[in-house]
Design a protein around this motif. Sequence first.
Motif, PDB file in Angstrom:
ATOM      1  N   ASP A  40      38.254  38.816  38.762  1.00 55.71           N
ATOM      2  CA  ASP A  40      39.493  38.035  38.740  1.00 55.71           C
ATOM      3  C   ASP A  40      40.068  38.053  37.321  1.00 55.71           C
ATOM      4  OD1 ASP A  40      40.683  35.533  40.730  1.00 55.71           O
ATOM      5  OD2 ASP A  40      41.317  35.584  38.627  1.00 55.71           O
TER       6      ASP A  40
ATOM      7  N   ASN B  38      41.902  35.871  35.941  1.00 58.13           N
ATOM      8  CA  ASN B  38      41.923  34.521  35.361  1.00 58.13           C
ATOM      9  C   ASN B  38      40.686  33.762  35.847  1.00 58.13           C
ATOM     10  OD1 ASN B  38      42.780  32.147  34.142  1.00 58.13           O
ATOM     11  ND2 ASN B  38      44.120  31.591  35.852  1.00 58.13           N
ATOM     12  N   PRO B  39      39.508  34.154  35.335  1.00 56.93           N
ATOM     13  CA  PRO B  39      38.255  33.655  35.918  1.00 56.93           C
ATOM     14  C   PRO B  39      38.090  32.142  35.819  1.00 56.93           C
ATOM     15  CG  PRO B  39      37.850  34.874  33.877  1.00 56.93           C
ATOM     16  CD  PRO B  39      39.295  35.057  34.209  1.00 56.93           C
ATOM     17  N   GLN B  40      37.604  31.560  36.903  1.00 53.90           N
ATOM     18  CA  GLN B  40      37.362  30.115  36.974  1.00 53.90           C
ATOM     19  C   GLN B  40      35.877  29.789  36.847  1.00 53.90           C
ATOM     20  OE1 GLN B  40      40.039  28.027  37.035  1.00 53.90           O
ATOM     21  NE2 GLN B  40      41.118  29.973  36.771  1.00 53.90           N
ATOM     22  N   ALA B  41      35.068  30.773  36.547  1.00 58.16           N
ATOM     23  CA  ALA B  41      33.624  30.601  36.362  1.00 58.16           C
ATOM     24  C   ALA B  41      33.142  31.835  35.590  1.00 58.16           C
ATOM     25  CB  ALA B  41      32.928  30.505  37.719  1.00 58.16           C
TER      26      ALA B  41
ATOM     27  N   HIS C 138      33.469  35.619  38.418  1.00 62.20           N
ATOM     28  CA  HIS C 138      34.566  35.356  39.381  1.00 62.20           C
ATOM     29  C   HIS C 138      35.072  36.704  39.881  1.00 62.20           C
ATOM     30  CE1 HIS C 138      38.493  32.941  40.416  1.00 62.20           C
ATOM     31  NE2 HIS C 138      38.044  33.660  41.433  1.00 62.20           N
TER      32      HIS C 138
ATOM     33  N   ASN D 196      41.229  30.787  50.132  1.00 64.65           N
ATOM     34  CA  ASN D 196      42.391  29.911  50.268  1.00 64.65           C
ATOM     35  C   ASN D 196      43.300  30.508  51.328  1.00 64.65           C
ATOM     36  OD1 ASN D 196      41.580  28.168  48.138  1.00 64.65           O
ATOM     37  ND2 ASN D 196      42.315  29.664  46.646  1.00 64.65           N
TER      38      ASN D 196
ATOM     39  N   HIS E 162      36.853  34.804  47.246  1.00 63.42           N
ATOM     40  CA  HIS E 162      36.434  34.550  45.865  1.00 63.42           C
ATOM     41  C   HIS E 162      34.915  34.388  45.850  1.00 63.42           C
ATOM     42  CE1 HIS E 162      40.470  33.158  44.180  1.00 63.42           C
ATOM     43  NE2 HIS E 162      40.701  32.985  45.472  1.00 63.42           N
TER      44      HIS E 162
ATOM     45  N   LEU F 126      32.268  32.937  43.164  1.00 65.92           N
ATOM     46  CA  LEU F 126      32.191  32.227  41.879  1.00 65.92           C
ATOM     47  C   LEU F 126      30.735  31.886  41.599  1.00 65.92           C
ATOM     48  CD1 LEU F 126      35.039  30.128  43.189  1.00 65.92           C
ATOM     49  CD2 LEU F 126      35.291  31.108  40.924  1.00 65.92           C
TER      50      LEU F 126
ATOM     51  N   ARG G 157      27.985  28.688  36.923  1.00 62.12           N
ATOM     52  CA  ARG G 157      28.133  27.298  36.472  1.00 62.12           C
ATOM     53  C   ARG G 157      27.886  26.390  37.678  1.00 62.12           C
ATOM     54  NH1 ARG G 157      32.902  25.017  38.390  1.00 62.12           N
ATOM     55  NH2 ARG G 157      34.753  26.330  38.572  1.00 62.12           N
TER      56      ARG G 157
ATOM     57  N   PHE H 250      28.977  23.669  40.496  1.00 60.56           N
ATOM     58  CA  PHE H 250      30.204  23.414  41.237  1.00 60.56           C
ATOM     59  C   PHE H 250      30.117  22.035  41.884  1.00 60.56           C
ATOM     60  CE2 PHE H 250      29.659  27.999  41.156  1.00 60.56           C
ATOM     61  CZ  PHE H 250      30.907  28.396  40.669  1.00 60.56           C
TER      62      PHE H 250
END
Length: 117
Positions: free
Chosen positions: A33, A35-38, A41, A90, A105, A107, A110, A112
């Motif tokens: 991704d 714009n990684p959220q973890a 990602h 989503n 996704h 992830l 980390r 959650f």
Amino acid sequence: MSLDPDCIFCKIISKKIPAKIVYEDEFAAAFEDLNPQAPVHILVVPKKHIPEVHAMSAEDREIVGHLFLAAKKIADQKGLHVKGYRMVINNGAGAGQSVFHIHLHILSGRRFSWPPG
Ligand code: AMP
């Protein structure tokens, strides 16, 4: 494989725009991704352009089900199953979907929380 020339993920699949591809087979591709959220990602996408889960038909069930098998292989390769990983899809803008080509996704790396935000 049917692609939409205006779809950003179709452009990644057809290598028209770059991405860090981490997995590819006949039916699916996976890439990091933007714009990684973890710490990990990854997006797993079908090679067939299907805008969202809600747009899938019965004939798409193997292709969409295949995304989970691809995710498992990626998790195996990266050892994500040791500490666990979250998978998110989503569906629809109201649920946070911003790219209308089905994507799973993955992830990890980390903790959650639940419920998700
Ligand atoms: P969603 O909001 O569920 O539709 O997820 C779309 C995801 O695609 C977001 O996490 C974006 O950061 C990611 N994204 C958008 N464009 C790109 C791209 N060119 N390469 C990699 N990831 C992207």
